[in-house]
Design an enzyme around this catalytic site. Structure first.
Site: not given
Ligand code: KDG
Ligand code: MG
Length: 402
Positions: A236, A262, A339, A312, A159, A283, A316, A37, A212, A122, A402, A147, A210
């Site tokens: 996560e 991930e 996921e 993951h 996020y 993941r 994407d 991605n 993130h 999600h 991020w 989630r 998550d």
């Molecule tokens: O490309 C980045 C995403 O796949 C990511 O931000 C998604 O954190 C993610 C998740 O747990 O699905």
């Molecule tokens: Mg994630």
């Protein structure tokens, strides 16, 4: 059998996907996902310029040897670009082998270890009540694990939370967008979300969250501790995972299960995390971690340390990855959860697939190989469009994770 040709397709039915097709002299071909991605064309170039020329004339059944040739033979190892390109080749080779032997990929991995693959959905909303409604909608659809991500008072965006009524999709066309972050506001808000979710849904539903990559180990330890009464399935990516040792601190303070990986690509990125039992779920995905050949070794290593998989599966990763993940999850013994973010109707039309969802579980189907195809004519109607993931800054402007 010999590989005669291989080509890379980049299409954008709503978002970008990179697909490798490997063809053979027996008319059998295999498909692999190489989507990274926001950095798609780096993988495309790695495949076209460096890997495809080395594949022509090889026997596609020699999967382990081809994998080692591409990994060790490059001298330069690891990293998301290399491992996604190798992942695409590896997936395509397993697809060819399954088709040639007329059996689904899960049979090549040892056969079914379970009836279906538990997946998590999600749910997100601008505030706690909207998030609770979104969780309820996923439960109504049949999901057993959800989630939850909520907008945070005082932050314009965060996020995991969709803008407007569209499904959540972080990559945006044009240059990267920027959001502002406050760990203090986040840490105050998340326990409230899960207190409310447990009141509403009881204990039978699995709840996940998550972070993130946005906390320090001690902040993550505090969050894990405060979430303990709500029995999350996991938190996560509490911290960025480059520093594997960071998880030791979190682990010393909380019994909330931890998941990460991930954004990791090889066993070397996670070996301490697993060996020291600092995490509960790994993941890494087939696409970003070198395909079945490498992820199977990671899963087998993790099994020794009570670590299960939680691959993951965001949008994407293309439907080819999703199908492949379901074969993997059905077969390996230490599967934990997968996921599942459903793709858009446009994406599903470009990638017709055999996999299905029913009552909280997914099934890869019994077609030979991976059971996912690409409609190249339709794909050509959606040319690549440059897109980026967002950038995140603290309230004072400091660039942040991020
Ligand atoms: O490309 C980045 C995403 O796949 C990511 O931000 C998604 O954190 C993610 C998740 O747990 O699905
Ligand atoms: Mg994630």
């Amino acid at each position: 059998m010999k590989i005669t040709t291989a080509s890379v397709n980049v299409c954008s039915p709503g978002r970008n996907f990179t697909t490798l097709k490997i063809e053979t002299d027996e008319g059998i071909y295999g498909l692999g996902d190489g989507t990274l991605n926001g950095r798609e064309l780096a993988v495309v170039s790695y495949l076209r310029e460096h890997l495809i020329p080395c594949l022509i004339g090889r026997d596609p059944f020699q999967i382990e040897d081809i994998w080692q040739y591409l990994y060790r033979g490059a001298y330069w190892r690891r990293g998301p670009v290399t491992m996604s390109a190798i992942g695409a080749v590896d997936m395509a080779l397993w697809d060819i082998k399954g088709k040639a032997l007329n059996t689904p990929a899960y049979n090549l991995l040892g056969g079914k270890s379970r009836n279906g693959v538990l997946v998590y959905a999600h749910a997100n909303g601008a505030d706690i009540e909207q998030t609770i409604d979104a969780v309820a909608r996923q439960i109504d659809l049949g999901y057993l694990a959800v989630r939850a991500q909520s907008g945070i008072p005082g932050l314009a965006s965060t996020y995991g939370v969709a803008k407007g009524n569209k499904p959540y999709e972080p990559a945006e066309r044009g240059l990267p967008s920027e959001s502002l972050w406050s760990t203090e506001k986040y840490l105050r808000h998340v326990p409230e979300l899960f207190e409310r979710a447990r009141q509403q849904f009881g204990e039978d539903i699995h709840l996940l969250h998550d972070c993130h990559h946005r906390l320090t180990p001690i902040e993550a330890a505090r969050l894990g501790k405060e979430l303990e009464p709500y029995h999350l399935f996991w938190i996560e990516d509490p911290v960025p995972a480059e520093l594997q040792e960071g998880f030791r601190v979190i682990r010393q303070h909380t019994t909330t299960p931890l998941a990460t990986g991930e954004a990791l690509n090889t066993i070397w990125d996670a070996q301490e995390l697993i060996r020291e039992q600092w995490i509960d779920y790994i993941r890494m995905t087939l696409v970003h971690a070198g395909g079945f050949t490498h992820l199977k070794k990671i899963a087998d290593f993790a099994a020794l340390f009570h670590v299960r998989t939680g691959c993951h599966g965001a949008t994407d990763l293309s439907p080819i990855s999703m199908g492949a993940a379901l074969h993997f999850g059905l077969a390996i013994h230490n599967f934990g959860i997968q996921e599942h973010m459903p793709h858009s109707a446009e994406t599903d039309a470009v990638f017709p697939h055999q996999y299905s969802f029913d009552a909280g579980y997914m099934y890869p189907g019994d077609a030979p190989g991976l059971g996912v195809e690409i409609d190249e004519t339709l794909a050509a109607k959606y040319p690549y469009q440059r897109a980026y993931l967002p950038i995140n800054r603290k309230m004072d402007g400091t660039l942040f994770d991020w």
